[in-house]
Scaffold this motif. Structure first.
Motif, short mmCIF file in Angstrom:
data_model
loop_
_atom_site.label_atom_id
_atom_site.label_comp_id
_atom_site.label_asym_id
_atom_site.label_seq_id
_atom_site.Cartn_x
_atom_site.Cartn_y
_atom_site.Cartn_z
N UNK A 76 0.80 -1.24 0.00
CA UNK A 76 0.00 0.00 0.00
C UNK A 76 0.83 1.28 0.00
N UNK A 77 1.99 1.36 0.69
CA UNK A 77 2.78 2.60 0.55
C UNK A 77 3.22 2.87 -0.88
N UNK A 78 3.57 1.81 -1.60
CA UNK A 78 3.98 1.96 -3.00
C UNK A 78 2.80 2.34 -3.89
N UNK A 79 1.68 1.67 -3.68
CA UNK A 79 0.49 1.93 -4.50
C UNK A 79 -0.02 3.35 -4.27
N UNK A 81 1.64 5.93 -3.35
CA UNK A 81 2.59 6.91 -3.87
C UNK A 81 2.59 6.99 -5.39
N UNK A 82 2.08 5.97 -6.07
CA UNK A 82 2.13 5.96 -7.54
C UNK A 82 1.24 7.01 -8.16
N UNK A 83 0.12 7.30 -7.52
CA UNK A 83 -0.73 8.38 -7.99
C UNK A 83 -1.60 8.05 -9.19
N UNK A 84 -1.74 6.78 -9.55
CA UNK A 84 -2.61 6.40 -10.66
C UNK A 84 -3.91 5.83 -10.12
N UNK A 85 -4.95 5.92 -10.91
CA UNK A 85 -6.25 5.41 -10.46
C UNK A 85 -6.20 3.91 -10.21
N UNK A 86 -5.53 3.18 -11.07
CA UNK A 86 -5.45 1.72 -10.91
C UNK A 86 -4.72 1.36 -9.62
N UNK A 119 -12.34 7.62 -5.14
CA UNK A 119 -11.13 6.92 -4.73
C UNK A 119 -9.94 7.86 -4.92
N UNK A 120 -9.34 8.26 -3.80
CA UNK A 120 -8.21 9.19 -3.83
C UNK A 120 -7.13 8.69 -2.89
N UNK A 121 -5.89 8.71 -3.34
CA UNK A 121 -4.79 8.38 -2.46
C UNK A 121 -4.84 7.00 -1.86
N UNK A 122 -5.52 6.06 -2.52
CA UNK A 122 -5.61 4.71 -2.01
C UNK A 122 -6.69 4.52 -0.96
N UNK A 123 -7.67 5.44 -0.92
CA UNK A 123 -8.76 5.34 0.05
C UNK A 123 -10.05 5.80 -0.61
N UNK A 124 -11.18 5.42 -0.01
CA UNK A 124 -12.50 5.90 -0.45
C UNK A 124 -12.81 7.17 0.34
N UNK A 125 -13.17 8.25 -0.37
CA UNK A 125 -13.47 9.52 0.27
C UNK A 125 -14.90 9.94 -0.03
N UNK A 126 -15.53 10.59 0.98
CA UNK A 126 -16.86 11.17 0.78
C UNK A 126 -17.02 12.36 1.71
N UNK A 127 -17.83 13.34 1.30
CA UNK A 127 -18.11 14.50 2.15
C UNK A 127 -19.03 14.09 3.29
#
Length: 232
Positions: A76-79, A81-86, A119-127
């Motif tokens: 997960x630290x590598x994923x 940091x990659x910054x791609x959607x996949x 999906x941002x930064x390897x997590x699911x985000x919502x307001x």
């Protein structure tokens, strides 16, 4: 037919007590934990998860948790940091597997509030309504509008801060992470007369927040420097 009920051998409990700290130390190392008191809580949190999983479930469940923790710490630290959607999607899915109940609670809050999930930064985000806080629930982060930028986007420093917490939960397992965060971490902060879920101006508070805030500060520095150059 008579059903056989499998009981966890007692010898597995001491093994779990030894395996958990090893997984916590490895996760802390892979995620760049910078402070000794925070590393100790990573170790204790992982030990709690390993012991609870073995005691309440089975040695097989312990094996699955350990493999998931190892994969989370390694990947997960590598994923993230990659910054791609996949890569972010793969990271979020791995964290979801490791923290299913807390992540589900985040999705349910988003569903109740009819908030879009990204999906941002390897997590699911919502307001999550008005205010100025964010909270990580497993692989899910609820962020209030007060911390969003003028375009309604989550600032990069906050994104990195909360992404770090989702990795923390995935490596330790949701039971051990939140148990350690809400007891040992929050208790340490209260004894220091500091925020139980953050850091005070003197840097004291919940040890689980120390590296997260350091990451956030480092992400803010280039932004502050860029604003200074632009206004000169």
């Amino acid at each position: 037919m008579e059903r056989r009920i499998e009981h966890t051998p007692l010898v597995m409990i001491p093994f779990a007590v030894l395996l958990g700290p090893a997984m916590g130390a490895f996760g802390a190392s892979r995620n760049g934990v910078r402070f000794r008191d925070e590393r100790v809580l990573w170790i204790l949190g992982a030990a709690a998860t390993a012991t609870l999983v073995t005691w309440l479930a089975s040695s097989r469940a312990l094996t699955l948790w350990a493999l998931g923790s190892l994969a989370s710490a390694s990947l997960t630290p590598l994923l993230d940091a990659r910054g791609t959607r996949a890569a972010w999607r793969a990271s979020a899915l791995l964290k979801t597997v490791q923290c299913p109940l807390s992540t589900l609670s985040g999705f349910l809050v988003a569903l109740f509030r009819r908030s879009a999930v990204r999906n941002l930064g390897g997590a699911w985000f919502a307001e999550a309504g008005e205010g100025r806080w964010a909270v990580a629930l497993g692989a899910f982060v609820l962020a209030q509008r007060g911390i969003l930028d003028g375009a309604g986007r989550l600032p990069e420093p906050i994104l990195r801060h909360e992404s770090y917490h989702t990795r923390n939960a995935a490596c330790l397992g949701e039971s051990g992470f939140y148990l350690a965060y809400l007891t040992l971490g929050a208790g340490r902060a209260v004894l220091c007369c500091a925020p139980w879920n953050g850091l005070g101006r003197d840097g004291r508070g919940n040890p689980f927040e120390r590296t997260a805030y350091a990451i956030e500060r480092e992400a803010r520095e280039p932004l502050v420097a860029a604003r200074g150059e632009g206004s000169a």
